[in-house]
Design a protein around this motif. Structure first.
Motif, PDB file in Angstrom:
ATOM      1  N   ILE A 167      50.241  24.161 -18.129  1.00 55.70           N
ATOM      2  CA  ILE A 167      49.650  24.881 -17.002  1.00 55.70           C
ATOM      3  C   ILE A 167      49.751  26.379 -17.280  1.00 55.70           C
ATOM      4  CG2 ILE A 167      49.630  25.132 -14.487  1.00 55.70           C
ATOM      5  CD1 ILE A 167      51.611  22.676 -14.474  1.00 55.70           C
ATOM      6  N   VAL A 168      48.641  27.084 -17.166  1.00 53.87           N
ATOM      7  CA  VAL A 168      48.626  28.528 -17.404  1.00 53.87           C
ATOM      8  C   VAL A 168      48.230  29.222 -16.105  1.00 53.87           C
ATOM      9  CG1 VAL A 168      47.711  30.404 -18.810  1.00 53.87           C
ATOM     10  CG2 VAL A 168      47.951  28.109 -19.799  1.00 53.87           C
ATOM     11  N   GLU A 169      49.082  30.127 -15.638  1.00 55.00           N
ATOM     12  CA  GLU A 169      48.863  30.829 -14.374  1.00 55.00           C
ATOM     13  C   GLU A 169      48.990  32.332 -14.588  1.00 55.00           C
ATOM     14  OE1 GLU A 169      48.276  32.481 -10.972  1.00 55.00           O
ATOM     15  OE2 GLU A 169      47.931  30.329 -11.169  1.00 55.00           O
ATOM     16  N   GLN A 170      47.956  33.067 -14.202  1.00 56.86           N
ATOM     17  CA  GLN A 170      47.949  34.512 -14.432  1.00 56.86           C
ATOM     18  C   GLN A 170      48.964  35.254 -13.576  1.00 56.86           C
ATOM     19  OE1 GLN A 170      44.323  36.567 -15.466  1.00 56.86           O
ATOM     20  NE2 GLN A 170      44.553  37.916 -13.715  1.00 56.86           N
ATOM     21  N   SER A 171      49.215  34.780 -12.380  1.00 59.87           N
ATOM     22  CA  SER A 171      50.152  35.460 -11.486  1.00 59.87           C
ATOM     23  C   SER A 171      51.593  35.108 -11.843  1.00 59.87           C
ATOM     24  CB  SER A 171      49.866  35.067 -10.035  1.00 59.87           C
ATOM     25  OG  SER A 171      50.798  35.664  -9.160  1.00 59.87           O
ATOM     26  N   VAL A 172      52.499  35.975 -11.431  1.00 65.80           N
ATOM     27  CA  VAL A 172      53.921  35.653 -11.589  1.00 65.80           C
ATOM     28  C   VAL A 172      54.283  34.458 -10.716  1.00 65.80           C
ATOM     29  CG1 VAL A 172      56.276  36.478 -11.181  1.00 65.80           C
ATOM     30  CG2 VAL A 172      54.586  38.002 -12.217  1.00 65.80           C
ATOM     31  N   ALA A 173      53.752  34.446  -9.493  1.00 73.32           N
ATOM     32  CA  ALA A 173      54.059  33.385  -8.541  1.00 73.32           C
ATOM     33  C   ALA A 173      52.956  32.338  -8.544  1.00 73.32           C
ATOM     34  CB  ALA A 173      54.219  33.965  -7.135  1.00 73.32           C
ATOM     35  N   PRO A 174      53.253  31.093  -8.940  1.00 69.68           N
ATOM     36  CA  PRO A 174      52.245  30.044  -8.852  1.00 69.68           C
ATOM     37  C   PRO A 174      51.978  29.680  -7.395  1.00 69.68           C
ATOM     38  CG  PRO A 174      54.348  29.117  -9.507  1.00 69.68           C
ATOM     39  CD  PRO A 174      54.527  30.615  -9.481  1.00 69.68           C
ATOM     40  N   GLY A 175      50.881  28.979  -7.163  1.00 65.53           N
ATOM     41  CA  GLY A 175      50.563  28.540  -5.803  1.00 65.53           C
ATOM     42  C   GLY A 175      49.226  29.007  -5.301  1.00 65.53           C
ATOM     43  N   GLY A 176      48.662  30.037  -5.924  1.00 62.29           N
ATOM     44  CA  GLY A 176      47.365  30.538  -5.477  1.00 62.29           C
ATOM     45  C   GLY A 176      47.399  30.941  -4.012  1.00 62.29           C
ATOM     46  N   GLY A 177      46.356  30.547  -3.279  1.00 63.51           N
ATOM     47  CA  GLY A 177      46.266  30.900  -1.857  1.00 63.51           C
ATOM     48  C   GLY A 177      46.806  29.841  -0.937  1.00 63.51           C
ATOM     49  N   CYS A 178      47.553  28.884  -1.489  1.00 64.58           N
ATOM     50  CA  CYS A 178      47.976  27.735  -0.681  1.00 64.58           C
ATOM     51  C   CYS A 178      49.386  27.867  -0.124  1.00 64.58           C
ATOM     52  CB  CYS A 178      47.851  26.464  -1.505  1.00 64.58           C
ATOM     53  SG  CYS A 178      47.786  24.954  -0.518  1.00 64.58           S
ATOM     54  N   TRP A 179      49.959  29.048  -0.177  1.00 58.61           N
ATOM     55  CA  TRP A 179      51.250  29.245   0.498  1.00 58.61           C
ATOM     56  C   TRP A 179      51.053  29.410   1.998  1.00 58.61           C
ATOM     57  CZ3 TRP A 179      55.395  27.887  -1.918  1.00 58.61           C
ATOM     58  CH2 TRP A 179      55.483  28.026  -3.295  1.00 58.61           C
TER      59      TRP A 179
ATOM     60  N   ARG B 220      57.370  21.560  -7.330  1.00 57.57           N
ATOM     61  CA  ARG B 220      58.629  20.962  -7.789  1.00 57.57           C
ATOM     62  C   ARG B 220      58.370  19.660  -8.540  1.00 57.57           C
ATOM     63  NH1 ARG B 220      62.585  17.255  -6.116  1.00 57.57           N
ATOM     64  NH2 ARG B 220      64.728  17.927  -6.589  1.00 57.57           N
ATOM     65  N   ALA B 221      57.525  18.799  -7.976  1.00 59.14           N
ATOM     66  CA  ALA B 221      57.252  17.509  -8.609  1.00 59.14           C
ATOM     67  C   ALA B 221      56.599  17.691  -9.971  1.00 59.14           C
ATOM     68  CB  ALA B 221      56.365  16.659  -7.700  1.00 59.14           C
ATOM     69  N   SER B 222      55.729  18.675 -10.085  1.00 53.07           N
ATOM     70  CA  SER B 222      55.045  18.915 -11.353  1.00 53.07           C
ATOM     71  C   SER B 222      55.998  19.454 -12.413  1.00 53.07           C
ATOM     72  CB  SER B 222      53.885  19.897 -11.149  1.00 53.07           C
ATOM     73  OG  SER B 222      52.923  19.375 -10.254  1.00 53.07           O
ATOM     74  N   LEU B 223      56.874  20.371 -12.015  1.00 53.69           N
ATOM     75  CA  LEU B 223      57.753  21.012 -12.992  1.00 53.69           C
ATOM     76  C   LEU B 223      58.951  20.156 -13.387  1.00 53.69           C
ATOM     77  CD1 LEU B 223      57.801  24.742 -11.846  1.00 53.69           C
ATOM     78  CD2 LEU B 223      56.274  23.586 -13.430  1.00 53.69           C
ATOM     79  N   LEU B 224      59.325  19.217 -12.544  1.00 51.87           N
ATOM     80  CA  LEU B 224      60.436  18.336 -12.897  1.00 51.87           C
ATOM     81  C   LEU B 224      60.065  17.357 -14.003  1.00 51.87           C
ATOM     82  CD1 LEU B 224      62.074  17.434  -9.464  1.00 51.87           C
ATOM     83  CD2 LEU B 224      63.126  18.679 -11.355  1.00 51.87           C
ATOM     84  N   ALA B 225      58.784  17.082 -14.144  1.00 48.75           N
ATOM     85  CA  ALA B 225      58.343  16.099 -15.136  1.00 48.75           C
ATOM     86  C   ALA B 225      58.569  16.619 -16.547  1.00 48.75           C
ATOM     87  CB  ALA B 225      56.869  15.766 -14.918  1.00 48.75           C
ATOM     88  N   GLU B 226      58.940  15.719 -17.453  1.00 47.34           N
ATOM     89  CA  GLU B 226      59.208  16.092 -18.831  1.00 47.34           C
ATOM     90  C   GLU B 226      57.948  16.471 -19.594  1.00 47.34           C
ATOM     91  OE1 GLU B 226      62.086  16.442 -20.430  1.00 47.34           O
ATOM     92  OE2 GLU B 226      63.245  15.972 -18.630  1.00 47.34           O
ATOM     93  N   ASN B 227      56.791  16.008 -19.124  1.00 46.93           N
ATOM     94  CA  ASN B 227      55.558  16.216 -19.906  1.00 46.93           C
ATOM     95  C   ASN B 227      54.763  17.443 -19.467  1.00 46.93           C
ATOM     96  OD1 ASN B 227      54.906  14.884 -17.443  1.00 46.93           O
ATOM     97  ND2 ASN B 227      52.946  14.216 -18.278  1.00 46.93           N
ATOM     98  N   THR B 228      55.304  18.277 -18.577  1.00 45.93           N
ATOM     99  CA  THR B 228      54.571  19.455 -18.104  1.00 45.93           C
ATOM    100  C   THR B 228      55.340  20.731 -18.401  1.00 45.93           C
ATOM    101  OG1 THR B 228      55.558  19.384 -15.895  1.00 45.93           O
ATOM    102  CG2 THR B 228      53.504  18.166 -16.218  1.00 45.93           C
ATOM    103  N   LYS B 229      54.595  21.798 -18.614  1.00 47.30           N
ATOM    104  CA  LYS B 229      55.174  23.127 -18.776  1.00 47.30           C
ATOM    105  C   LYS B 229      54.255  24.141 -18.103  1.00 47.30           C
ATOM    106  CE  LYS B 229      57.242  26.883 -20.127  1.00 47.30           C
ATOM    107  NZ  LYS B 229      58.485  27.334 -19.480  1.00 47.30           N
ATOM    108  N   LEU B 230      54.827  24.998 -17.290  1.00 53.36           N
ATOM    109  CA  LEU B 230      54.093  26.085 -16.637  1.00 53.36           C
ATOM    110  C   LEU B 230      54.385  27.388 -17.351  1.00 53.36           C
ATOM    111  CD1 LEU B 230      52.528  27.513 -14.304  1.00 53.36           C
ATOM    112  CD2 LEU B 230      54.707  27.553 -13.047  1.00 53.36           C
ATOM    113  N   PHE B 231      53.328  28.057 -17.825  1.00 55.66           N
ATOM    114  CA  PHE B 231      53.428  29.415 -18.338  1.00 55.66           C
ATOM    115  C   PHE B 231      52.814  30.340 -17.290  1.00 55.66           C
ATOM    116  CE2 PHE B 231      53.366  26.842 -22.228  1.00 55.66           C
ATOM    117  CZ  PHE B 231      54.442  27.366 -22.928  1.00 55.66           C
ATOM    118  N   ASN B 232      53.649  30.918 -16.446  1.00 54.64           N
ATOM    119  CA  ASN B 232      53.133  31.870 -15.469  1.00 54.64           C
ATOM    120  C   ASN B 232      53.246  33.289 -16.025  1.00 54.64           C
ATOM    121  OD1 ASN B 232      55.885  31.114 -15.149  1.00 54.64           O
ATOM    122  ND2 ASN B 232      56.004  32.196 -13.208  1.00 54.64           N
TER     123      ASN B 232
END
Length: 320
Positions: free
Chosen positions: A123-135, A182-194
């Motif tokens: 997962i590639v996210e341009q912002s420091v904080a993931p979540g987009g406009g859904c907070w 949380r559910a996405s990042l806990l998984a072993e097969n995912t990585k977020l580069f924010n």
């Protein structure tokens, strides 16, 4: 004035309590001096405190007074962060799926892929904080409206809601976003580069046209300042499939749609997002979530930019 005075008295008592009887810095002109404060005591102006409550507070204060963190070398912290991050970069230089954008659509996609542990997801996210406009919901309000049957994802994530029949209401959108993140990042097969920007698409020109085979990345701060500094070349992540979910047009939105248009892979003059119509918008975005060019799937509100769907405003079912 009376209310203000009472508030200051309460604040003073809180500071006295926090000082635990030790000298407390008092700021005056030019420097701080130590002013002794007596340990806080009950007074008639406050609610009476039972012996049990006071004993509990004193026990907690004693515990914190004795607390000390274990020693660590600053270089150890640097090594721990660097080795893990660089290791992730090596592992994800080639991946199965790249998701551009960690908003509600991108993270919902990532969460779904956690059910397939053999699929490596980046997962590639341009912002420091993931979540987009859904907070938040619409107009910076807290509540989040989700039309059924998208509530099934909320059930999977154990996000509580108020069931209103044809739709549900989550009391704060952050409950969903924090849960799916949380559910996405806990998984072993995912990585977020924010704080990492996708500057371009990695493509292969074929006789049939463009095939997307990855993304071109750089630090977000570099990407945002190319015009103010000397050139800093990017690097790439190769992927079997790219999912673009960067949202509707804006400073950081619809980036893949605009790039494909400039390459001639999509017709010039994209229709763009149409005016709001909740009852058609979400169905349209859902049904038009598909592979637009080989190797590249559009999801979320970026679909509306390519297909000319209506906007749905502050309902989030199609994102989920």
């Amino acid at each position: 004035f009376q209310a203000g005075s009472e508030m200051m008295v309460s604040l003073s008592r809180a500071l006295v309590s926090a000082s635990r009887g030790r000298p407390f810095p008092v700021w005056s002109t030019g420097k701080a001096v130590s002013g002794p404060f007596a340990r806080w005591k009950s007074s008639s102006a406050l609610a009476p405190i039972s012996d049990n409550s006071l004993s509990y507070v004193n026990d907690k204060l004693a515990h914190f007074d004795q607390m000390a963190f274990k020693p660590i070398k600053e270089s150890t912290v640097s090594r721990e962060m660097t080795t893990r991050y660089m290791g992730d970069m090596l592992d994800h230089a080639e991946t199965d799926v790249v998701i551009i954008g960690a908003g509600s659509a991108g993270l919902s996609c990532a969460y779904e892929l956690t059910k397939h542990p053999g699929v490596r997801v980046t997962i590639v996210e341009q912002s420091v904080a993931p979540g987009g406009g859904c907070w938040l919901g619409g107009q910076l309000f807290s509540a989040m409206v989700v039309r059924k049957p998208a509530h099934e994802l909320l059930d999977e994530l154990e996000v509580p809601y108020d069931d209103k029949g044809d739709y549900v209401v989550v009391k704060h959108a952050a409950l969903f976003m924090s849960s799916v993140l949380r559910a996405s990042l806990l998984a072993e097969n995912t990585k977020l580069f924010n704080a990492v920007a996708v500057e371009d698409l990695l493509v292969r020109q074929t006789e049939q046209g463009v095939r997307v085979r990855g993304v071109v990345t750089n630090w977000s701060l570099v990407t945002q300042n190319h015009d103010s500094q000397s050139c800093m070349d990017p690097q790439v992540i190769e992927a079997k499939v790219v999912v673009t979910a960067t949202g509707h047009d804006g400073p950081m939105g619809a980036t893949s749609a605009k790039r494909l248009e400039s390459l001639g892979a999509l017709p010039a003059g994209l229709p763009g997002m149409h005016a709001m119509d909740m009852n058609t918008a979400e169905d349209s975005v859902l049904h038009m979530t598909t592979e637009v060019v080989p190797g590249l799937i559009f999801a979320g509100m970026e679909v509306a930019e390519v297909r000319g769907c209506n906007r749905m405003g502050p309902t989030f079912g199609a994102m989920l």
